[in-house]
Design a protein around this motif. Structure first.
Motif, PDB file in Angstrom:
ATOM      1  N   VAL B   4       0.871  -1.164   0.000  1.00 30.86           N
ATOM      2  CA  VAL B   4       0.000   0.000   0.000  1.00 30.86           C
ATOM      3  C   VAL B   4       0.905   1.209   0.000  1.00 30.86           C
ATOM      4  O   VAL B   4       1.715   1.372   0.930  1.00 30.86           O
ATOM      5  N   GLN B   6       1.416   5.315  -0.148  1.00 35.18           N
ATOM      6  CA  GLN B   6       0.855   6.662  -0.005  1.00 35.18           C
ATOM      7  C   GLN B   6       1.813   7.640  -0.656  1.00 35.18           C
ATOM      8  O   GLN B   6       3.029   7.523  -0.508  1.00 35.18           O
ATOM      9  N   CYS B  23      -3.522   7.242  -2.402  1.00 36.99           N
ATOM     10  CA  CYS B  23      -3.168   5.909  -1.908  1.00 36.99           C
ATOM     11  C   CYS B  23      -3.387   4.894  -3.022  1.00 36.99           C
ATOM     12  O   CYS B  23      -4.452   4.911  -3.674  1.00 36.99           O
ATOM     13  N   GLN B  25      -2.952   0.600  -3.932  1.00 41.00           N
ATOM     14  CA  GLN B  25      -2.619  -0.754  -3.470  1.00 41.00           C
ATOM     15  C   GLN B  25      -2.507  -1.682  -4.664  1.00 41.00           C
ATOM     16  O   GLN B  25      -3.174  -1.489  -5.682  1.00 41.00           O
ATOM     17  N   MET B  32     -10.976  -0.322   0.717  1.00 40.44           N
ATOM     18  CA  MET B  32      -9.925   0.649   1.037  1.00 40.44           C
ATOM     19  C   MET B  32     -10.444   1.605   2.096  1.00 40.44           C
ATOM     20  O   MET B  32     -11.658   1.889   2.152  1.00 40.44           O
ATOM     21  N   GLU B  72      -7.655   0.280  -7.588  1.00 42.89           N
ATOM     22  CA  GLU B  72      -6.410   0.300  -6.832  1.00 42.89           C
ATOM     23  C   GLU B  72      -6.109   1.628  -6.159  1.00 42.89           C
ATOM     24  O   GLU B  72      -5.167   1.727  -5.403  1.00 42.89           O
ATOM     25  N   CYS B  91      -3.659   5.076   5.114  1.00 45.20           N
ATOM     26  CA  CYS B  91      -4.512   4.385   4.163  1.00 45.20           C
ATOM     27  C   CYS B  91      -4.352   2.887   4.391  1.00 45.20           C
ATOM     28  O   CYS B  91      -3.252   2.416   4.729  1.00 45.20           O
ATOM     29  N   SER B  93      -5.981  -1.278   3.065  1.00 44.23           N
ATOM     30  CA  SER B  93      -6.822  -2.039   2.141  1.00 44.23           C
ATOM     31  C   SER B  93      -6.987  -3.461   2.649  1.00 44.23           C
ATOM     32  O   SER B  93      -6.171  -3.948   3.459  1.00 44.23           O
ATOM     33  N   GLN B 102      -6.524  -5.770   7.523  1.00 50.91           N
ATOM     34  CA  GLN B 102      -6.211  -4.629   6.705  1.00 50.91           C
ATOM     35  C   GLN B 102      -4.688  -4.502   6.630  1.00 50.91           C
ATOM     36  O   GLN B 102      -3.975  -4.799   7.577  1.00 50.91           O
ATOM     37  N   HIS B 103      -4.214  -4.021   5.491  1.00 46.21           N
ATOM     38  CA  HIS B 103      -2.798  -3.736   5.320  1.00 46.21           C
ATOM     39  C   HIS B 103      -2.639  -2.242   5.107  1.00 46.21           C
ATOM     40  O   HIS B 103      -3.394  -1.639   4.339  1.00 46.21           O
ATOM     41  N   GLY B 105      -0.487   1.516   4.559  1.00 49.35           N
ATOM     42  CA  GLY B 105       0.642   2.252   4.017  1.00 49.35           C
ATOM     43  C   GLY B 105       1.466   2.842   5.148  1.00 49.35           C
ATOM     44  O   GLY B 105       1.129   2.690   6.329  1.00 49.35           O
TER      45      GLY B 105
END
Lengths: 109, 113
Positions: B4, B6, B23, B25, B32, B72, B91, B93, B102-103, B105
């Motif tokens: 991710v 940013q 952002c 991904q 997101m 994305e 941010c 996603s 969630q993963h 940035g």
């Protein structure tokens, strides 16, 4: 009301002094519990996922466990590089995430 | 690995400016999210999106808007920046249907002067 609470807020350990961080939750429809590590000025980094009571996950000096009400992150013989903020989050039915406010861990050499 | 990204790590803007945080991904995630993180308050959800051109308000949407024109990419817009919007913006996603985390940035540290 769905809630995630982490304790303690801050923890100082001597290098090698094992301890545990707690994440307690009061939610309905738990679908997963996640632990993250966050270093200063960076985004949270994913560590573990736990799905059901009794489950355990391990990675190096960290072990995460889950019961029906809480999760523990056990840190065995910590090193200074383990210093960070540790966040837990829960995913509930309806795809909602709830985050705790974190435990700030400092490991002193 | 999930990535991710940013667009800015640090940003300084003036009161009243329109500010865009971007952002992207690379894992084909449907969901997101935009959060802000302030000391003692933890992560607070601003907006999220479950699909292209779709958005939902989070807990603190006032003063913000979002745009998701492509799967994305998810943009956060501060319509007229104010000093109380100085914060770390994160941010994230995730997959919609799977029970996955969630993963995040690395965040944008935004200062409004």
């Amino acid at each position: 009301e769905d809630q995630v609470t982490q304790s303690p807020e801050a923890l100082r350990l001597q290098e090698g002094e094992s301890s545990s961080l707690n994440c307690s939750y009061t939610v309905s429809g738990l679908r997963g519990l996640f632990w993250y590590r966050q270093d200063p000025g960076k985004g949270p980094e994913f560590l573990f996922t736990l799905y059901s009571a009794g489950e355990e996950k391990e990675k190096e000096r960290l072990k995460a466990t889950l019961t029906k009400k809480e999760s523990f992150l056990h840190i065995t013989a910590p090193k200074p590089e383990d210093s960070a903020t540790y966040l837990c989050a829960v995913l509930i039915t309806g795809n909602q995430f709830y985050f705790g406010t974190g435990t700030s861990l400092t490991v002193i050499p | 690995d999930v990535k991710v990204t940013q667009s800015s790590r640090y940003l300084v803007k003036r009161t009243g400016e329109k500010v865009f945080l971007e952002c992207v991904q690379d894992m084909d995630h449907e969901n997101m999210f935009w959060y802000r993180q302030d000391p003692g308050l933890g992560l607070r959800l601003i907006y999220f999106s479950y699909d292209v051109k779709m958005k939902e308000k989070g807990d603190i949407p006032e003063g913000y808007s979002v745009s998701r024109e492509k799967k994305e990419r998810f943009s956060l817009i501060l319509e007229s920046a104010s000093t109380n919007q100085t914060s770390m913006y994160l941010c994230a996603s995730s997959h919609r249907q799977r029970r996955q985390p969630q993963h995040f940035g690395d965040g944008t540290r935004l200062s409004i002067l």
